[in-house]
Write a protein that holds these residues in place. Structure first.
Motif, PDB file in Angstrom:
ATOM      1  N   ILE A 166       0.910  -1.215   0.068  1.00  0.00           N
ATOM      2  CA  ILE A 166       0.204   0.107   0.057  1.00  0.00           C
ATOM      3  C   ILE A 166       0.957   1.139  -0.072  1.00  0.00           C
ATOM      4  O   ILE A 166       1.762   1.256   0.814  1.00  0.00           O
TER       5      ILE A 166
ATOM      6  N   MET B  57      -0.099   5.154  -0.535  1.00  0.00           N
ATOM      7  CA  MET B  57      -1.129   5.994  -1.119  1.00  0.00           C
ATOM      8  C   MET B  57      -0.224   7.104  -1.808  1.00  0.00           C
ATOM      9  O   MET B  57      -1.421   7.603  -2.821  1.00  0.00           O
ATOM     10  N   LEU B  58       0.737   7.486  -1.616  1.00  0.00           N
ATOM     11  CA  LEU B  58       1.439   8.559  -2.521  1.00  0.00           C
ATOM     12  C   LEU B  58       1.574   8.448  -3.855  1.00  0.00           C
ATOM     13  O   LEU B  58       1.402   9.050  -4.986  1.00  0.00           O
ATOM     14  N   GLU B  59       1.356   6.746  -4.216  1.00  0.00           N
ATOM     15  CA  GLU B  59       1.647   6.409  -5.677  1.00  0.00           C
ATOM     16  C   GLU B  59       0.252   6.093  -5.981  1.00  0.00           C
ATOM     17  O   GLU B  59       0.243   5.494  -7.065  1.00  0.00           O
ATOM     18  N   GLY B  60      -0.657   6.363  -5.168  1.00  0.00           N
ATOM     19  CA  GLY B  60      -2.100   5.913  -5.607  1.00  0.00           C
ATOM     20  C   GLY B  60      -2.380   4.428  -5.532  1.00  0.00           C
ATOM     21  O   GLY B  60      -3.319   3.716  -6.294  1.00  0.00           O
ATOM     22  N   ILE B  61      -1.670   3.476  -4.707  1.00  0.00           N
ATOM     23  CA  ILE B  61      -1.882   2.122  -4.703  1.00  0.00           C
ATOM     24  C   ILE B  61      -2.625   1.982  -3.201  1.00  0.00           C
ATOM     25  O   ILE B  61      -2.001   2.297  -2.074  1.00  0.00           O
TER      26      ILE B  61
END
Lengths: 201, 241
Positions: free
Chosen positions: A112, A114-118
């Motif tokens: 996970i 989030m900064l990479e959108g995952i």
């Protein structure tokens, strides 16, 4: 107008798309391939196409596999009751080298970030929950990387996904590297090494 | 000035080569700094866990031609809760992404730095979901672009304000409504935030207003930076499940 013949230009362009290979390296490899025997070049081309044709992801654990299931999932001698959860297939290779684990694996195909959108939906976390519901499993070892992405992923799986199941959930220990120096250890690692200290026998 | 020291927050990292990383910091006195941390991905690295996103560190950097080089890093305030709670880390990611977008290299903004470290520490301590809107409101005020909330941007009436259109820059009354709906509760929360009454909002906001405020805060900052925040999209997708 290009300086090279068209096919060479195309090859340089394709090689330049590979990770870690810049335009100069691409050029060097292309000219090397131009010089080698046809048989050698053909072997490389075949290796690539055969790999693309035959290798895909295992239906059960998402490791790379030749066919529907990977070699570890097919192996009848492995322990069915323990699953080791890793981020990438290459982590399996690292754990296998230790020879200390005889269970099965589950590859999340990332962590996970989030900064990479995952988010959790982009990973094979749902599939892990389905496996645990269907198979007779007594322990899940969370072997994600000990960095912030891996840790949040492990914490998410442990608290949100695995909590309803009556199974042992463990995490790889973290501590000091063998051969390291105490004064250079960061606070977090040293703190965990203290937490996980062991009796001297 | 070949070597310099500064405090910084790790905004994000990129892999570089075999074992290095490019680390993007937001520093107190040098603004955004991009630096190489050599060997940081090796298990024996002296940096260990210090250079991961959201870490607050005291740094020594070597000034390079293009990228600087991290020579030393020391944790200032470790934030252990962020590492083990996806909701908290997701919210922290939104803060980091916002600063990454609005921060500029060589243009320090000590206020923004203090705001970021304060917000991260508060998120780590209590995980309050209102930290992100409070942070966004403060950023918008600092940048001077907060939306108007007291009166309809179209006709100026102060009653029956039911919608907000961020491209118009404020709220709208029932007659001129456009954009998206906004509840009175959410509008009140934003009024408190824009006027600096943060403590009150952190203590007294509850669902369903809290989620409305949190989602709207993301859209406000997205409107300002003129792009989508990856972390906020994933965070809200995750919070919805």
């Amino acid at each position: 107008m290009s300086a090279y013949a068209k096919p060479v230009e195309i090859l340089i362009d394709e090689l330049g798309r590979l990770p870690g290979i810049g335009p100069k390296s691409a050029q060097r490899i292309a000219f090397h391939l131009l010089k080698v025997d046809r048989v050698d070049a053909q072997r490389l081309a075949d290796a690539i196409t055969v790999m693309k044709d035959t290798v895909s992801f295992c239906d059960r654990c998402f490791n790379i596999a030749e066919g529907a299931n990977c070699e570890i999932c097919i192996d009848p001698k492995r322990d069915d009751s323990v699953i080791c959860v890793v981020e990438e297939p290459k982590d399996i290779a690292a754990i296998e080298k230790t020879g200390a684990f005889r269970g099965r694996y589950h590859v999340l195909q990332g962590a996970i970030n989030m900064l990479e959108g995952i988010g959790p939906e982009q990973l094979k976390i749902k599939e892990l929950a389905l496996r645990i519901a269907a198979e007779d499993i007594s322990e899940v070892i969370l072997c994600t990387n000990p960095n912030i992405e891996g840790e949040t992923t492990a914490a998410f799986i442990a608290t949100k996904i695995l909590a309803p199941f009556q199974i042992n959930v463990t995490r790889l220990a973290s501590g000091l590297p063998v051969g390291g120096d105490l004064e250079y250890a960061d606070e977090l690692t040293l703190g965990r090494a203290l937490e996980g200290r062991q009796a001297v026998r | 000035m070949a070597l310099y020291r500064d405090d910084g927050v790790v905004l994000r990292t990129y892999r570089l080569g075999e074992a290095d990383r490019i680390v993007v910091f937001y520093t107190r006195s040098h603004g955004k700094v991009r630096a190489v941390a050599k060997g940081v991905r090796r298990t024996k690295s002296k940096f260990g866990a210090r250079l991961e996103p959201a870490s607050i560190v005291h740094l020594q950097l070597y000034e390079g031609r293009n990228l600087d080089i991290v020579t030393q890093a020391e944790s200032v305030g470790p934030l252990p809760q962020l590492r083990t709670d996806l909701d908290r880390f997701g919210r922290a990611s939104v803060l980091l992404e916002v600063i990454d977008q609005i921060g500029t290299e060589g243009e320090p903004d000590p206020m923004l730095f203090k705001l970021l470290t304060g917000a991260l520490t508060e998120l780590d301590r209590a995980g309050n979901p209102m930290v992100v809107p409070a942070f966004v409101a403060r950023v918008l005020v600092l940048e001077g672009v907060q939306p108007l909330l007291e009166a309809c941007v179209h006709c100026g009436t102060e009653v029956d304000l039911v919608a907000i259109d961020l491209s118009e820059g404020g709220v709208l009354c029932r007659e001129h409504r456009r954009g998206e709906p906004i509840s009175n509760g959410a509008r009140a929360v934003f009024e408190h935030l824009f006027e600096g009454r943060v403590r009150q909002v952190l203590e007294a906001t509850s669902e369903p207003v809290a989620s409305e405020v949190e989602q709207m805060a993301s859209r406000m900052i997205e409107q300002h930076i003129e792009r989508r925040l990856k972390s906020s999209t994933v965070l809200h997708q995750h919070l919805a499940t």
